[in-house]
Design an enzyme around this catalytic site. Structure first.
Site, short mmCIF file in Angstrom:
data_model
loop_
_atom_site.label_atom_id
_atom_site.label_comp_id
_atom_site.label_asym_id
_atom_site.label_seq_id
_atom_site.Cartn_x
_atom_site.Cartn_y
_atom_site.Cartn_z
N GLU A 27 87.07 60.78 21.52
CA GLU A 27 86.86 62.23 21.66
C GLU A 27 88.35 62.77 22.00
O GLU A 27 89.06 62.35 22.72
CB GLU A 27 86.01 62.49 23.11
CG GLU A 27 85.55 63.79 23.32
CD GLU A 27 84.59 64.29 22.22
OE1 GLU A 27 84.41 65.42 22.16
OE2 GLU A 27 84.00 63.32 21.48
N ASP A 81 89.24 72.81 31.59
CA ASP A 81 90.23 71.50 31.76
C ASP A 81 90.77 71.55 33.33
O ASP A 81 91.20 72.60 33.76
CB ASP A 81 91.16 71.53 30.78
CG ASP A 81 90.74 71.21 29.62
OD1 ASP A 81 89.74 70.58 29.35
OD2 ASP A 81 91.55 71.56 28.40
#
EC number: 4.2.1.20
Length: 269
Positions: A49, A60
């Site tokens: 990924e 994030d």
């Protein structure tokens, strides 16, 4: 996107789960990024990924934001990311490669053009982190036109309607969130999500991989025991990069060891 199906079939035959590491392309530099990917594969990664650095990453946590900043500091551009992806695909013809990114990067060249480019370099799937299922039509339609799997996030509080949509629209795998919030190994994964996994299976969704906060072998084992097809680990891996920026050999060795340990937890007892 057939590579995911082949992988899951292969693993199921061996009663194994998948272990999938995440890294940001270009962190800490494009050249080192390719060495890091080699180390992950040598450690036993079943798929990759990969993130394309973006200036405003909403989902994030601080660890992956730092990775993005390092990638920018080394001059990494989306064009370079696609060159890296082509190189990784050439080296690993059977390995499923997924992108995790944000809508602005998809829009910047036009949605269809973006997915065409993904297909051209051999990307198997794209997860657009800031596009909810109900707004996903242009993305998933372009993805399917180019035989790229559209990946959807299944949050821990998903209701029945959302589970049905994810099952209907998603291909490749389903990204099962361990918990709400931003990514980070310091926020440990919550208890296994048996109910969601059972529902996704009932609705014939793509196999669920559990992500967010996966940083130790016991969590991989728990995810698989709950019925997930495997686990994704990002922040814990990026942390190893961050902690070894001044010692490339130690970084690559530590990454290999970490992946080996988490992959071992996906094997039948």
């Amino acid at each position: 996107m057939e590579r995911y199906q082949q992988l899951f079939d292969r693993l199921a035959a061996r009663k194994e789960g998948a272990f999938v590491p995440f890294v940001t392309l270009g962190d800490p530099s494009p050249e080192q990024s390719l060495q890091i990917i080699d180390a992950l594969v040598e450690g036993g990664a079943d798929a990759l990924e990969l993130g394309i650095p973006f200036s405003d990453p909403l989902a994030d946590g601080p660890t992956i934001q730092s990775a993005t900043l390092r990638a920018f500091a080394s001059g990494t551009t989306p064009d370079q990311c696609f060159e890296m992806l082509a190189a990784v695909r050439q080296k690993y013809p059977d390995l499923p490669i997924g992108l995790l990114m944000y809508a602005n990067l998809v829009f910047s060249r036009g949605v269809d053009e973006f997915y065409a480019r993904c297909a051209a370099v051999g990307v198997d799937s794209v997860l657009v982190a800031d596009v909810p299922v109900e707004e996903s039509a242009p993305f998933r339609q372009a993805a399917m036109r180019h035989n790229v799997a559209p990946i959807f996030i299944c949050p821990p509080n998903a209701d029945d309607d959302l589970l049905r949509q994810i099952a209907s629209y998603g291909r490749g795998y389903t990204y099962l969130l361990s918990r709400a919030g931003v990514t980070g190994a310091e926020n440990r994964a919550a208890l296994p999500l048996n109910h969601l996994i059972n529902k996704l299976t009932e609705y014939h969704a793509a196999p669920p991989l559990q992500g967010f906060g996966i940083s130790e072998p016991a969590q991989v084992k728990a995810a698989i025991e709950a019925g997930a097809a495997g686990a994704i680990s990002g922040s814990a891996i990026v942390k190893i990069i961050e902690n070894n920026l001044n010692d490339r050999a130690a970084m690559l060795e530590s990454l290999k060891t970490f992946v080996r340990q988490l992959k071992a937890a996906s094997l039948p007892a």
